[in-house]
Design an enzyme around this catalytic site. Sequence first.
Site, PDB file in Angstrom:
ATOM      1  CB  CYS A   1      19.065  36.832 111.319  1.00  0.00           C
ATOM      2  SG  CYS A   1      18.983  35.347 112.346  1.00  0.00           S
TER       3      CYS A   1
ATOM      4  N   GLY B   1      15.385  53.621  83.469  1.00  0.00           N
ATOM      5  CA  GLY B   1      16.027  52.318  83.271  1.00  0.00           C
ATOM      6  C   GLY B   1      15.274  51.137  83.844  1.00  0.00           C
TER       7      GLY B   1
ATOM      8  CG  HIS C   1      12.642  45.004  94.251  1.00  0.00           C
ATOM      9  ND1 HIS C   1      12.656  45.062  92.873  1.00  0.00           N
ATOM     10  CD2 HIS C   1      11.337  45.096  94.606  1.00  0.00           C
ATOM     11  CE1 HIS C   1      11.416  45.196  92.423  1.00  0.00           C
ATOM     12  NE2 HIS C   1      10.596  45.222  93.444  1.00  0.00           N
TER      13      HIS C   1
ATOM     14  CD  GLN D   1      11.796  48.429  89.610  1.00  0.00           C
ATOM     15  OE1 GLN D   1      11.119  47.436  89.367  1.00  0.00           O
ATOM     16  NE2 GLN D   1      12.087  49.320  88.697  1.00  0.00           N
TER      17      GLN D   1
HETATM   18  N1  APR Z   1      20.246  53.279  79.989  1.00  0.00           N
HETATM   19  C1  APR Z   1      18.904  53.324  80.172  1.00  0.00           C
HETATM   20  N2  APR Z   1      18.110  52.228  80.146  1.00  0.00           N
HETATM   21  C2  APR Z   1      18.714  51.040  79.924  1.00  0.00           C
HETATM   22  C3  APR Z   1      20.105  50.917  79.725  1.00  0.00           C
HETATM   23  C4  APR Z   1      20.878  52.110  79.756  1.00  0.00           C
HETATM   24  N3  APR Z   1      22.209  52.098  79.573  1.00  0.00           N
HETATM   25  N4  APR Z   1      20.394  49.595  79.524  1.00  0.00           N
HETATM   26  C5  APR Z   1      19.229  48.934  79.593  1.00  0.00           C
HETATM   27  N5  APR Z   1      18.200  49.794  79.833  1.00  0.00           N
HETATM   28  C6  APR Z   1      16.774  49.512  80.000  1.00  0.00           C
HETATM   29  C7  APR Z   1      16.293  48.315  79.204  1.00  0.00           C
HETATM   30  O1  APR Z   1      15.913  48.739  77.899  1.00  0.00           O
HETATM   31  C8  APR Z   1      15.107  47.845  80.036  1.00  0.00           C
HETATM   32  O2  APR Z   1      13.908  48.496  79.627  1.00  0.00           O
HETATM   33  O3  APR Z   1      16.563  49.174  81.347  1.00  0.00           O
HETATM   34  C9  APR Z   1      15.467  48.282  81.465  1.00  0.00           C
HETATM   35  C10 APR Z   1      15.864  47.140  82.378  1.00  0.00           C
HETATM   36  O4  APR Z   1      14.759  46.300  82.564  1.00  0.00           O
HETATM   37  P1  APR Z   1      14.840  44.980  83.468  1.00  0.00           P
HETATM   38  O5  APR Z   1      16.031  44.181  83.067  1.00  0.00           O
HETATM   39  O6  APR Z   1      13.505  44.334  83.395  1.00  0.00           O
HETATM   40  O7  APR Z   1      15.119  45.537  84.941  1.00  0.00           O
HETATM   41  P2  APR Z   1      14.105  46.146  85.994  1.00  0.00           P
HETATM   42  O8  APR Z   1      12.997  46.875  85.317  1.00  0.00           O
HETATM   43  O9  APR Z   1      14.916  46.880  86.994  1.00  0.00           O
HETATM   44  O10 APR Z   1      13.515  44.847  86.680  1.00  0.00           O
HETATM   45  C11 APR Z   1      12.594  44.986  87.732  1.00  0.00           C
HETATM   46  O11 APR Z   1      12.630  42.637  88.166  1.00  0.00           O
HETATM   47  O12 APR Z   1      13.532  40.493  88.633  1.00  0.00           O
HETATM   48  C12 APR Z   1      13.214  41.702  89.054  1.00  0.00           C
HETATM   49  O13 APR Z   1      13.539  42.317  91.250  1.00  0.00           O
HETATM   50  C13 APR Z   1      14.127  42.411  89.980  1.00  0.00           C
HETATM   51  O14 APR Z   1      14.223  44.745  90.522  1.00  0.00           O
HETATM   52  C14 APR Z   1      14.090  43.825  89.458  1.00  0.00           C
HETATM   53  C15 APR Z   1      12.747  43.901  88.766  1.00  0.00           C
END
Ligand code: APR
Length: 232
Positions: free
Chosen positions: A117, A175, A109, A91
């Site tokens: 473009c 993650g 994503h 993602q």
């Molecule tokens: N190691 C493992 N996990 C981690 C670490 C780490 N060092 N640091 C943070 N995390 C975990 C957090 O606990 C959380 O559960 O990673 C996760 C990140 O979650 P989000 O911030 O929601 O990111 P993500 O799941 O990738 O978001 C999905 O949302 O806005 C959109 O398009 C965007 O691709 C993104 C999508």
Amino acid sequence: MDGIRNIVILTGAGISAESGLRTFRADDGLWEDHRVEDVASPQGFRRDPELVQRFYDARRENVIAAQPNPAHAALARLDEAWEGELLIVTQNIDDLHERAGARRVLHMHGEALSAWCLACDARHRWTGTLLEGPPCPACGEAALRPDIVWFGEMPYRMDEIFAALARADLFVSIGTSGAVYPAAGFVQQAKSARARTLELNLERSQGSAWFDETRLGPASELVPAWVEEMLG
Ligand code: APR
């Protein structure tokens, strides 16, 4: 793990956190001090293209400055060595999987270092700014936008992802908070294809209950340890 041939790995912002790239949902839904809908939706872009271009110019700079961490390196090692099918569905818009050496990577994503473009539909690798409305190298129109899938837009290459999930023996989520669909639903797809499911995350996520196993900790430790198990 015995009897595993086909692996699908889903990664999210957590795998790049230790490379210095901020996750999305760490603090109150604010994303780098913006409301997500202002900077990550087609409506937001129509309303204030300059704000959005400035925002992604900064993301592009951050991505270029970041370095892969041991979690990216471990997945690249697995990709290199694994003889069965393997697909890393990310993602993330950074290129840290590729820079660590992974080949079988799909950016559902979009990518920070790509411009799209709106006039001729061409995509170009882009490392500079889009703020001043540079011409598209293919058609010359000043109609480039970040090649990012925003809220309300269809993620890329979903048929390939669903086909890989249908064949998976093992699905691993790394993650990601399990807050954003369709990615959050992949674990259920994988389970209905009878894959084993494993989650590696810093803390329990919204999707944890769906997984056969959840291991908690930083990706830079959990992912190399899991890859070591796989390659034995
Ligand atoms: N190691 C493992 N996990 C981690 C670490 C780490 N060092 N640091 C943070 N995390 C975990 C957090 O606990 C959380 O559960 O990673 C996760 C990140 O979650 P989000 O911030 O929601 O990111 P993500 O799941 O990738 O978001 C999905 O949302 O806005 C959109 O398009 C965007 O691709 C993104 C999508």
